[in-house]
Enzyme design. Structure first.
Site, mmCIF file in Angstrom:
data_model
loop_
_atom_site.group_PDB
_atom_site.id
_atom_site.type_symbol
_atom_site.label_atom_id
_atom_site.label_comp_id
_atom_site.label_asym_id
_atom_site.label_seq_id
_atom_site.Cartn_x
_atom_site.Cartn_y
_atom_site.Cartn_z
ATOM 1 N N ALA A 126 5.744 2.001 1.426
ATOM 2 C CA ALA A 126 5.924 0.550 1.435
ATOM 3 C C ALA A 126 5.091 -0.112 0.338
ATOM 4 O O ALA A 126 5.299 -1.292 0.044
ATOM 5 C CB ALA A 126 5.544 -0.012 2.798
ATOM 6 N N TYR A 156 -1.348 3.380 -7.008
ATOM 7 C CA TYR A 156 -0.572 4.168 -6.031
ATOM 8 C C TYR A 156 0.895 3.707 -5.946
ATOM 9 O O TYR A 156 1.820 4.530 -5.984
ATOM 10 C CB TYR A 156 -1.263 4.047 -4.674
ATOM 11 C CG TYR A 156 -0.579 4.740 -3.526
ATOM 12 C CD1 TYR A 156 -0.565 6.125 -3.425
ATOM 13 C CD2 TYR A 156 0.034 4.002 -2.515
ATOM 14 C CE1 TYR A 156 0.054 6.755 -2.349
ATOM 15 C CE2 TYR A 156 0.652 4.617 -1.440
ATOM 16 C CZ TYR A 156 0.661 5.996 -1.361
ATOM 17 O OH TYR A 156 1.272 6.614 -0.287
ATOM 18 N N LYS A 160 4.471 5.608 -7.017
ATOM 19 C CA LYS A 160 5.554 5.856 -6.060
ATOM 20 C C LYS A 160 6.882 5.286 -6.590
ATOM 21 O O LYS A 160 7.922 5.925 -6.482
ATOM 22 C CB LYS A 160 5.222 5.213 -4.703
ATOM 23 C CG LYS A 160 4.111 5.927 -3.934
ATOM 24 C CD LYS A 160 4.587 7.253 -3.407
ATOM 25 C CE LYS A 160 3.566 7.968 -2.562
ATOM 26 N NZ LYS A 160 3.890 9.380 -2.333
ATOM 27 N N LYS A 207 -14.043 3.890 14.863
ATOM 28 C CA LYS A 207 -15.098 2.879 15.016
ATOM 29 C C LYS A 207 -15.316 2.529 16.489
ATOM 30 O O LYS A 207 -16.456 2.350 16.931
ATOM 31 C CB LYS A 207 -14.732 1.610 14.227
ATOM 32 C CG LYS A 207 -14.843 1.794 12.708
ATOM 33 C CD LYS A 207 -14.453 0.509 11.977
ATOM 34 C CE LYS A 207 -14.492 0.684 10.465
ATOM 35 N NZ LYS A 207 -14.279 -0.576 9.732
ATOM 36 N N ARG A 229 0.560 -6.028 9.779
ATOM 37 C CA ARG A 229 1.142 -4.744 9.375
ATOM 38 C C ARG A 229 2.050 -4.236 10.495
ATOM 39 O O ARG A 229 1.952 -4.678 11.643
ATOM 40 C CB ARG A 229 0.045 -3.666 9.199
ATOM 41 C CG ARG A 229 -0.887 -3.840 8.040
ATOM 42 C CD ARG A 229 -0.208 -3.615 6.699
ATOM 43 N NE ARG A 229 -1.176 -3.714 5.616
ATOM 44 C CZ ARG A 229 -1.640 -4.849 5.093
ATOM 45 N NH1 ARG A 229 -1.209 -6.003 5.563
ATOM 46 N NH2 ARG A 229 -2.506 -4.838 4.111
HETATM 47 P P1 NAD Z 1 -2.219 13.649 3.371
HETATM 48 O O1 NAD Z 1 -3.251 13.278 2.365
HETATM 49 O O2 NAD Z 1 -2.665 14.032 4.721
HETATM 50 O O3 NAD Z 1 -1.279 14.790 2.791
HETATM 51 C C1 NAD Z 1 -1.028 14.965 1.419
HETATM 52 C C2 NAD Z 1 -1.343 16.405 1.087
HETATM 53 O O4 NAD Z 1 -1.055 16.623 -0.296
HETATM 54 C C3 NAD Z 1 -2.836 16.723 1.277
HETATM 55 O O5 NAD Z 1 -3.016 17.782 2.206
HETATM 56 C C4 NAD Z 1 -3.305 17.114 -0.100
HETATM 57 O O6 NAD Z 1 -4.257 18.151 -0.118
HETATM 58 C C5 NAD Z 1 -2.004 17.544 -0.763
HETATM 59 N N1 NAD Z 1 -2.111 17.492 -2.225
HETATM 60 C C6 NAD Z 1 -2.709 16.549 -2.981
HETATM 61 N N2 NAD Z 1 -2.675 16.906 -4.270
HETATM 62 C C7 NAD Z 1 -2.035 18.102 -4.327
HETATM 63 C C8 NAD Z 1 -1.718 18.974 -5.383
HETATM 64 N N3 NAD Z 1 -2.052 18.698 -6.657
HETATM 65 N N4 NAD Z 1 -1.074 20.133 -5.096
HETATM 66 C C9 NAD Z 1 -0.758 20.438 -3.802
HETATM 67 N N5 NAD Z 1 -1.037 19.656 -2.770
HETATM 68 C C10 NAD Z 1 -1.671 18.481 -3.024
HETATM 69 O O7 NAD Z 1 -1.224 12.396 3.438
HETATM 70 P P2 NAD Z 1 -0.013 12.098 4.421
HETATM 71 O O8 NAD Z 1 -0.371 10.899 5.184
HETATM 72 O O9 NAD Z 1 0.416 13.321 5.112
HETATM 73 O O10 NAD Z 1 1.102 11.677 3.374
HETATM 74 C C11 NAD Z 1 2.158 12.517 2.974
HETATM 75 C C12 NAD Z 1 3.040 11.766 1.985
HETATM 76 O O11 NAD Z 1 3.531 10.566 2.576
HETATM 77 C C13 NAD Z 1 2.327 11.351 0.694
HETATM 78 O O12 NAD Z 1 3.214 11.437 -0.378
HETATM 79 C C14 NAD Z 1 2.010 9.896 0.947
HETATM 80 O O13 NAD Z 1 1.893 9.154 -0.244
HETATM 81 C C15 NAD Z 1 3.230 9.458 1.742
HETATM 82 N N6 NAD Z 1 2.953 8.271 2.555
HETATM 83 C C16 NAD Z 1 2.128 8.365 3.638
HETATM 84 C C17 NAD Z 1 1.867 7.229 4.371
HETATM 85 C C18 NAD Z 1 0.967 7.278 5.577
HETATM 86 O O14 NAD Z 1 0.774 6.235 6.198
HETATM 87 N N7 NAD Z 1 0.409 8.398 5.966
HETATM 88 C C19 NAD Z 1 2.437 6.001 4.020
HETATM 89 C C20 NAD Z 1 3.256 5.953 2.906
HETATM 90 C C21 NAD Z 1 3.528 7.097 2.183
#
Ligand code: NAD
Length: 345
Positions: A126, A156, A160, A207, A229
């Site tokens: 988002a 960020y 995206k 917290k 949110r």
């Molecule tokens: P997370 O940080 O728990 O998982 C992302 C994983 O990617 C991590 O384990 C990290 O080690 C791995 N990573 C980072 N760089 C890397 C690399 N160079 N090579 C291999 N692995 C790598 O985050 P998440 O919450 O599980 O998010 C997953 C996806 O969803 C991401 O793309 C994030 O941007 C997207 N996203 C998440 C949310 C949320 O609220 N959690 C919201 C919007 C988008």
């Protein structure tokens, strides 16, 4: 609507499978009967949130093309969830690092195309939405078209939006079937709850737990607490990922709850779960993101006949219980360490 069937004969790749959503996705795919799931993450395996013994688990840096090529070998479906990211405190202070995740998606798309991957899922956010549409806590929910004209979250969000666009052009120019979901604040057990990368729901749980265990009944809230949110429970996120991957949707789509809450309202929910009332202080200098954001779910309802429906209070209850266990376990481990290092010899 025509559905795109998975190819059960080829491995499925979950990039970022050591992370929060990726870890849950691997577990879900195995549960659904996929036998050949490859899970790749840059973190050492002992830091993965989940580690399924029946998956092929690989530690590799997916910013490097050769690692993406190895990861995509023989693969039918790719779920790209790998990203260097965190909550607002992290993304506002690490814009260059966030943008470098573009290397992951670029190299993953190139490798997927060359390997003849059938379907490619990309986890967008988002944070791609135009900031001008998010200035008021009294929000109009964001619909997919609101990403343009482009003015996403600095760092960020730009990464995206660019990566979404790259998925679109790989589909148009090379015929790689790409599916893009814009996640809205996903939360749940087995995710980041401290260390600086955690998001608001996990931070609030931590917290409140810390306050109730320490007896210091105060809580700091970032911003004035009136920013709004919506938060999406992990089970809804997983269901949405699969529906979107199996659909004929070739444009980015919202995957988020439309249950709007203020940050103060979120704290009310967590206090109720914890059975405590805390004295609130507001840090107006802390990163707080946009003033208001909600997901317009018209497209997902029209195209997939479903939208995330887990009530925030229910999802937060499960999240709180898990974080509380982790918190207590860590406290016990730390006090054990102190007692063994200070014990007389
Ligand atoms: P997370 O940080 O728990 O998982 C992302 C994983 O990617 C991590 O384990 C990290 O080690 C791995 N990573 C980072 N760089 C890397 C690399 N160079 N090579 C291999 N692995 C790598 O985050 P998440 O919450 O599980 O998010 C997953 C996806 O969803 C991401 O793309 C994030 O941007 C997207 N996203 C998440 C949310 C949320 O609220 N959690 C919201 C919007 C988008």
């Amino acid at each position: 609507m025509s559905h795109v069937k998975p190819d059960f004969g080829r491995p499925v790749l979950v990039a970022g499978g050591g992370g929060f959503i990726g870890g849950h996705l691997v577990a879900e795919l195995l549960e659904q009967g996929y036998r050949d799931v490859r899970c790749v993450d840059i973190k050492e395996m002992d830091r993965w949130y989940q580690n399924a013994a029946s998956a092929e688990n690989v530690v590799a840096d997916l910013t490097l093309i050769e690692n993406c090529q190895a990861a995509c070998e023989d693969v039918g479906d790719v779920y790209n969830l790998a990203c260097d990211m965190g909550g607002m405190g992290f993304i506002e202070n690490n814009k260059a690092l966030c943008m470098l995740s573009v290397l992951i998606n670029t190299h993953m798309l190139m490798a997927a195309k060359d390997a003849g991957v059938q379907r490619y899922f990309y986890a967008s956010s988002a944070c791609v939405y135009n900031a001008d549409k998010q200035t008021n806590p009294d929000v109009v929910p964001l619909k997919e078209a609101d990403a343009y004209p482009a003015m996403p979250e600095d760092g960020y969000g730009w990464e995206k939006l660019f990566s979404e666009r790259m998925c679109r052009h790989f589909q148009e120019d090379y015929g790689l079937m790409t599916r893009v979901a814009r996640f809205h604040n996903v939360y749940g057990p087995l995710g980041t709850w401290d260390g600086g990368r955690e998001k608001a729901p996990a931070a609030m749980c931590r917290k409140v737990i810390a306050a109730s265990l320490s007896g210091d009944h105060s809580i700091e809230i970032w911003g004035d607490g009136e920013q709004t949110r919506s938060f999406t429970y992990i089970d809804d996120c997983l269901k949405g990922i699969q529906l979107i991957m199996n659909s004929d949707l070739d444009v980015p789509i919202n995957l988020g709850s439309s249950e709007l809450v203020t940050i103060n309202g979120l704290v009310d929910i967590v206090e109720k779960i914890g059975g405590i009332k805390l004295e609130r202080s507001y840090n107006l200098d802390a990163p707080k993101g946009v003033n208001g954001r909600n997901s317009d779910n018209t497209m997902i309802m029209n195209r997939l006949g479903w939208a995330p429906g887990t009530r925030l209070c229910d999802g937060m209850e499960k999240t709180y219980q898990w974080i509380e266990k982790e918190f207590v376990a860590r406290q016990q481990a730390e006090s054990h360490q102190v007692s063994t290092t200070t014990a007389p010899v």
